[in-house]
Design an enzyme around this catalytic site. Structure first.
Site, PDB file in Angstrom:
ATOM      1  N   GLY A  39       0.801  -1.219   0.000  1.00  0.00           N
ATOM      2  CA  GLY A  39       0.000   0.000   0.000  1.00  0.00           C
ATOM      3  C   GLY A  39       0.826   1.257   0.000  1.00  0.00           C
ATOM      4  CD  GLN A  68       7.491   3.711   3.630  1.00  0.00           C
ATOM      5  OE1 GLN A  68       8.422   3.197   3.021  1.00  0.00           O
ATOM      6  NE2 GLN A  68       7.454   5.010   3.900  1.00  0.00           N
ATOM      7  CG  ASP A 109       0.247   1.534  12.699  1.00  0.00           C
ATOM      8  OD1 ASP A 109       1.299   0.898  12.481  1.00  0.00           O
ATOM      9  OD2 ASP A 109       0.208   2.774  12.743  1.00  0.00           O
ATOM     10  CD  GLN A 146       2.365  -3.507  11.244  1.00  0.00           C
ATOM     11  OE1 GLN A 146       2.640  -3.513  12.431  1.00  0.00           O
ATOM     12  NE2 GLN A 146       3.101  -2.872  10.342  1.00  0.00           N
ATOM     13  CG  HIS A 158       4.956   3.143  12.478  1.00  0.00           C
ATOM     14  ND1 HIS A 158       5.534   4.208  13.143  1.00  0.00           N
ATOM     15  CD2 HIS A 158       3.605   3.323  12.620  1.00  0.00           C
ATOM     16  CE1 HIS A 158       4.590   4.993  13.625  1.00  0.00           C
ATOM     17  NE2 HIS A 158       3.411   4.469  13.323  1.00  0.00           N
ATOM     18  N   GLY A 188       6.436   6.251   0.807  1.00  0.00           N
ATOM     19  CA  GLY A 188       6.980   5.256  -0.108  1.00  0.00           C
ATOM     20  C   GLY A 188       7.134   5.806  -1.513  1.00  0.00           C
ATOM     21  CG  ASP A 243       6.010   8.250  12.230  1.00  0.00           C
ATOM     22  OD1 ASP A 243       6.655   8.684  11.260  1.00  0.00           O
ATOM     23  OD2 ASP A 243       4.902   7.703  12.118  1.00  0.00           O
TER      24      ASP A 243
END
Length: 352
Positions: A39, A41, A100, A103, A124, A153, A208
């Protein structure tokens, strides 16, 4: 590894001169790097590694737009493009580049494929740092590290194709093999980093999240909107307001600041601009610093991460996001921007 001195503070950095691509290729020669997620990165990192001669495969769900994008980018189904579980099984380095929220959802599947000696790579620190919220706790017998390019990215890929590198941070959370440092630096070079500076997972995600909500996106949009609205309320046209707020900054000044620094910019602008900038910058600092302090506290206490998880995990997340983005897109500020961009010389048709 070199040490750079920043005003009395030393930092560990690794450059491409001391860790050239040939060394990275040698370190990774027996690895299969599985990029999971294609997506934000994923494409840049996967394509840069591929072009750098690394044995990289992509794991994605068949029948999705991102699967089709990977095919269009040159990854071959059954050879370098696989369903996620097969890629996880084949990979010796798992580049975990999903969002995130995604994941968290996929973690049980990923974890069962983390056999001893493999490496789990992040870009990250979110999942590991906030593991009480995410449930992401890797087994003890795998390396865990990150390389976090300081940009999108798209920028990573664009700069790579220009022969340039995007600076990245690196961190090692777990060194099970004794080779985590060489592996993470090799991967950092392979994905197209300029130089790599050392951090840890907690500092990476704190900085970040603060940066994204602050000067990189949230704060800058707020400042743009505030100045634009003040100019418009005082009778300035949309074109004049946008040019003085956004266009001059992004097209003229920021490239020069990136090359030479703000001190150089102050020294090389008109005396009237110098006086005004020197008189006002501390007022803006003092006005916004309490907001940044509140923001950092919200990040460090896990409030921002929980908000992100709760919001991004909802089934209607995309619809709500589209509505919020529509508010920005339809605002006069960015409608003016669309018109101004169309008038740039490079966007004008050239008459024969």
């Amino acid at each position: 590894m070199a040490k750079l001195n920043f005003g009395g503070s030393e930092e560990n950095v690794v450059t491409r001169e001391e860790f050239p691509l040939a060394k990275a290729q040698d370190v990774l020669k027996d690895e299969v790097v599985a990029v999971i997620g294609y997506g934000v990165q994923g494409p840049g990192q996967a394509l840069n590694q591929k072009d750098n001669g690394i044995n990289v495969i992509v794991g994605q769900r068949k029948g999705t737009k991102t699967w089709d994008k990977a095919v269009n980018d040159g990854f071959v189904p059954g050879e370098t493009l696989f369903e996620i579980e097969e890629a996880l099984e084949r990979g010796t380095v798992i580049c975990y580049l999903l969002s995130d929220a995604a994941q968290i959802a996929l973690w049980p599947t990923v974890k069962k494929h983390l056999t001893p000696g493999k490496a789990l790579y992040f870009s990250h620190g979110f999942g590991i740092t906030f593991n009480e919220q995410t449930g992401i706790v890797p087994p003890a017998d795998v390396d865990v590290f990150l390389v976090a390019p300081k940009g999108s990215g798209t920028s990573l890929r664009r700069m790579f194709l220009q022969g340039r590198g995007l600076n990245s941070s690196y961190a090692i959370f777990q060194d099970a093999t004794g080779k985590a440092f060489e592996r993470v630096i090799a991967l950092g070079i392979a994905v197209g980093s300029g130089y790599l500076f050392e951090t840890d997972f907690r500092k990476e995600v704190y900085s970040d999240l603060t940066g994204e909500r602050g000067t990189l996106m949230g704060c800058i949009q707020g400042i743009f909107a505030a100045q634009y609205e003040v100019l418009r309320a005082n009778g300035h046209s949309p074109s004049e307001s946008f040019n003085e707020t956004v266009e001059e900054l992004t097209q003229s000044l920021m490239p020069l600041v990136a090359e030479n620094g703000m001190d150089w910019m102050y020294a090389n602008c008109s005396t009237t601009a110098q006086r005004g900038a020197l008189d006002w910058w501390k007022k803006f600092r003092d006005a916004t610093k309490p907001v940044f302090e509140d923001l950092y506290k919200s990040v460090a206490t896990g409030v921002e991460s929980q908000k992100s998880i709760d919001s991004n995990s909802k089934t209607d997340y995309r619809e709500k996001l589209d509505a919020e983005l529509k508010e920005l897109r339809d605002s006069e500020l960015w409608q003016a921007g669309k018109t101004v961009r169309s008038l740039r010389p490079e966007n004008q048709a050239v008459e024969a």
